[in-house]
Motif scaffolding. Structure first.
Motif, PDB file in Angstrom:
ATOM      1  N   THR A   1     111.530  34.701 -30.440  1.00 47.02           N
ATOM      2  CA  THR A   1     111.889  34.072 -29.175  1.00 47.02           C
ATOM      3  C   THR A   1     113.399  34.084 -29.034  1.00 47.02           C
ATOM      4  O   THR A   1     114.116  34.315 -29.994  1.00 47.02           O
ATOM      5  CB  THR A   1     111.398  32.603 -29.110  1.00 47.02           C
ATOM      6  N   GLY A   2     113.851  33.821 -27.822  1.00 47.14           N
ATOM      7  CA  GLY A   2     115.286  33.762 -27.564  1.00 47.14           C
ATOM      8  C   GLY A   2     115.891  35.123 -27.305  1.00 47.14           C
ATOM      9  O   GLY A   2     115.201  36.141 -27.239  1.00 47.14           O
ATOM     10  N   ARG A   3     117.203  35.124 -27.173  1.00 44.89           N
ATOM     11  CA  ARG A   3     117.947  36.356 -26.874  1.00 44.89           C
ATOM     12  C   ARG A   3     117.866  37.284 -28.081  1.00 44.89           C
ATOM     13  O   ARG A   3     118.214  36.906 -29.198  1.00 44.89           O
ATOM     14  CB  ARG A   3     119.398  35.995 -26.576  1.00 44.89           C
ATOM     15  N   ARG A   4     117.406  38.534 -27.846  1.00 48.74           N
ATOM     16  CA  ARG A   4     117.210  39.451 -28.957  1.00 48.74           C
ATOM     17  C   ARG A   4     117.015  40.888 -28.467  1.00 48.74           C
ATOM     18  O   ARG A   4     116.721  41.120 -27.314  1.00 48.74           O
ATOM     19  CB  ARG A   4     116.004  39.038 -29.798  1.00 48.74           C
ATOM     20  N   ILE A   5     117.167  41.796 -29.390  1.00 39.71           N
ATOM     21  CA  ILE A   5     116.803  43.198 -29.196  1.00 39.71           C
ATOM     22  C   ILE A   5     115.508  43.389 -29.972  1.00 39.71           C
ATOM     23  O   ILE A   5     115.416  42.998 -31.138  1.00 39.71           O
ATOM     24  CB  ILE A   5     117.888  44.145 -29.742  1.00 39.71           C
ATOM     25  N   VAL A   6     114.501  43.969 -29.329  1.00 34.37           N
ATOM     26  CA  VAL A   6     113.230  44.237 -30.004  1.00 34.37           C
ATOM     27  C   VAL A   6     113.067  45.745 -30.092  1.00 34.37           C
ATOM     28  O   VAL A   6     113.215  46.455 -29.093  1.00 34.37           O
ATOM     29  CB  VAL A   6     112.041  43.606 -29.239  1.00 34.37           C
ATOM     30  N   TYR A   7     112.751  46.229 -31.299  1.00 32.17           N
ATOM     31  CA  TYR A   7     112.540  47.663 -31.520  1.00 32.17           C
ATOM     32  C   TYR A   7     111.145  47.855 -32.102  1.00 32.17           C
ATOM     33  O   TYR A   7     110.833  47.335 -33.169  1.00 32.17           O
ATOM     34  CB  TYR A   7     113.602  48.210 -32.467  1.00 32.17           C
ATOM     35  N   SER A   8     110.296  48.596 -31.385  1.00 25.48           N
ATOM     36  CA  SER A   8     108.944  48.900 -31.843  1.00 25.48           C
ATOM     37  C   SER A   8     108.927  50.283 -32.475  1.00 25.48           C
ATOM     38  O   SER A   8     109.203  51.283 -31.798  1.00 25.48           O
ATOM     39  CB  SER A   8     107.956  48.854 -30.674  1.00 25.48           C
TER      40      SER A   8
ATOM     41  N   LEU B   1     115.530  44.674 -24.352  1.00 25.01           N
ATOM     42  CA  LEU B   1     116.660  43.747 -24.383  1.00 25.01           C
ATOM     43  C   LEU B   1     116.154  42.475 -23.707  1.00 25.01           C
ATOM     44  O   LEU B   1     115.889  42.475 -22.505  1.00 25.01           O
ATOM     45  CB  LEU B   1     117.864  44.328 -23.640  1.00 25.01           C
ATOM     46  N   VAL B   2     115.984  41.403 -24.495  1.00 30.58           N
ATOM     47  CA  VAL B   2     115.360  40.169 -24.016  1.00 30.58           C
ATOM     48  C   VAL B   2     116.417  39.075 -23.976  1.00 30.58           C
ATOM     49  O   VAL B   2     117.089  38.814 -24.989  1.00 30.58           O
ATOM     50  CB  VAL B   2     114.191  39.751 -24.936  1.00 30.58           C
ATOM     51  N   ASP B   3     116.557  38.407 -22.816  1.00 31.78           N
ATOM     52  CA  ASP B   3     117.568  37.356 -22.706  1.00 31.78           C
ATOM     53  C   ASP B   3     117.021  36.010 -23.206  1.00 31.78           C
ATOM     54  O   ASP B   3     115.854  35.899 -23.599  1.00 31.78           O
ATOM     55  CB  ASP B   3     118.138  37.270 -21.293  1.00 31.78           C
ATOM     56  N   ALA B   4     117.860  34.982 -23.176  1.00 33.65           N
ATOM     57  CA  ALA B   4     117.505  33.667 -23.704  1.00 33.65           C
ATOM     58  C   ALA B   4     116.347  33.020 -22.950  1.00 33.65           C
ATOM     59  O   ALA B   4     115.639  32.172 -23.495  1.00 33.65           O
ATOM     60  CB  ALA B   4     118.723  32.746 -23.681  1.00 33.65           C
ATOM     61  N   SER B   5     116.110  33.421 -21.710  1.00 34.75           N
ATOM     62  CA  SER B   5     115.013  32.847 -20.920  1.00 34.75           C
ATOM     63  C   SER B   5     113.709  33.621 -21.127  1.00 34.75           C
ATOM     64  O   SER B   5     112.736  33.392 -20.420  1.00 34.75           O
ATOM     65  CB  SER B   5     115.379  32.819 -19.432  1.00 34.75           C
ATOM     66  N   GLU B   6     113.698  34.552 -22.086  1.00 36.66           N
ATOM     67  CA  GLU B   6     112.530  35.390 -22.413  1.00 36.66           C
ATOM     68  C   GLU B   6     112.273  36.483 -21.373  1.00 36.66           C
ATOM     69  O   GLU B   6     111.214  37.102 -21.368  1.00 36.66           O
ATOM     70  CB  GLU B   6     111.257  34.557 -22.626  1.00 36.66           C
TER      71      GLU B   6
END
Length: 188
Positions: free
Chosen positions: A69-76, A84-89
């Motif tokens: 959760t939260g601001r993050r980079i997700v790599y599958s 690129l996911v911001d703090a608001s999901e």
């Protein structure tokens, strides 16, 4: 009566102190692990990997479950895709990538060193917007894009590359989003 230093002296002192801190941080960052370049260019008979289809990069896909959760980079790893996911999901951007030959293990990492200026990647290609986040089997793993916008050449037999390459616009967006300390979650 005690003399009070002039504002020029205060400004000069603060400037000298700030400069010393910046130099110390730059020296410390320069001591970190760096990618190495191979001296052998790719084989002339090798064919380039196909480019991700624009429709694949543009179509919205859901952020994988278990990516935190939260601001993050997700790599599958399986989808060869980044979010690129911001703090608001909210997903600010998602796109497909060309992975290197060395994958990071699934888990959480943190963006460390970043290199904006062009360097030569382990595949001999000039790259920019390099965002390092892991080391796997002694190989630096980082996001980047080729300066000329090309896809990476197929690696020579046995060559280990940790570069996760993307299109130029995606590389620029990830560079802006992935500041030092940003969480990178790698999922299957």
């Amino acid at each position: 009566m005690r003399a009070v230093p002039s504002p020029k002296i205060w400004v000069t002192g603060l400037t000298v102190g700030a400069t010393a801190v910046v130099v110390a941080l730059a020296v410390q960052a320069d001591r970190g692990a760096k990618p190495t370049a191979t001296a052998t260019p790719p084989s002339a008979s090798a064919t380039a990997k196909p480019s991700p289809k624009e429709s694949e990069s543009a179509k919205p896909t859901r952020v994988p479950d278990g990516s935190g959760t939260g601001r993050r980079i997700v790599y599958s790893l399986g989808q060869e895709r980044v979010w690129l996911v911001d703090a608001s999901e909210a997903t600010r951007r998602t796109f497909t990538v060309w992975p290197g030959t060395v994958d990071p293990d699934p888990g959480k990492y943190t963006v460390g060193q970043r290199t904006e200026d062009p360097i030569t990647g382990s595949d001999g290609v000039k790259i920019e917007h390099v965002v390092y986040f892991a080391v796997q089997s002694g190989v630096n793993v980082a996001f980047s894009n080729a300066v000329d916008g090309s896809s990476p050449p197929p690696p020579e037999d046995g060559t280990q590359t940790g570069g996760i390459r993307m299109k130029t616009g995606d590389g620029s967006a990830l560079w802006t989003f992935g500041t030092a300390g940003t969480t990178v979650t790698v999922v299957e």
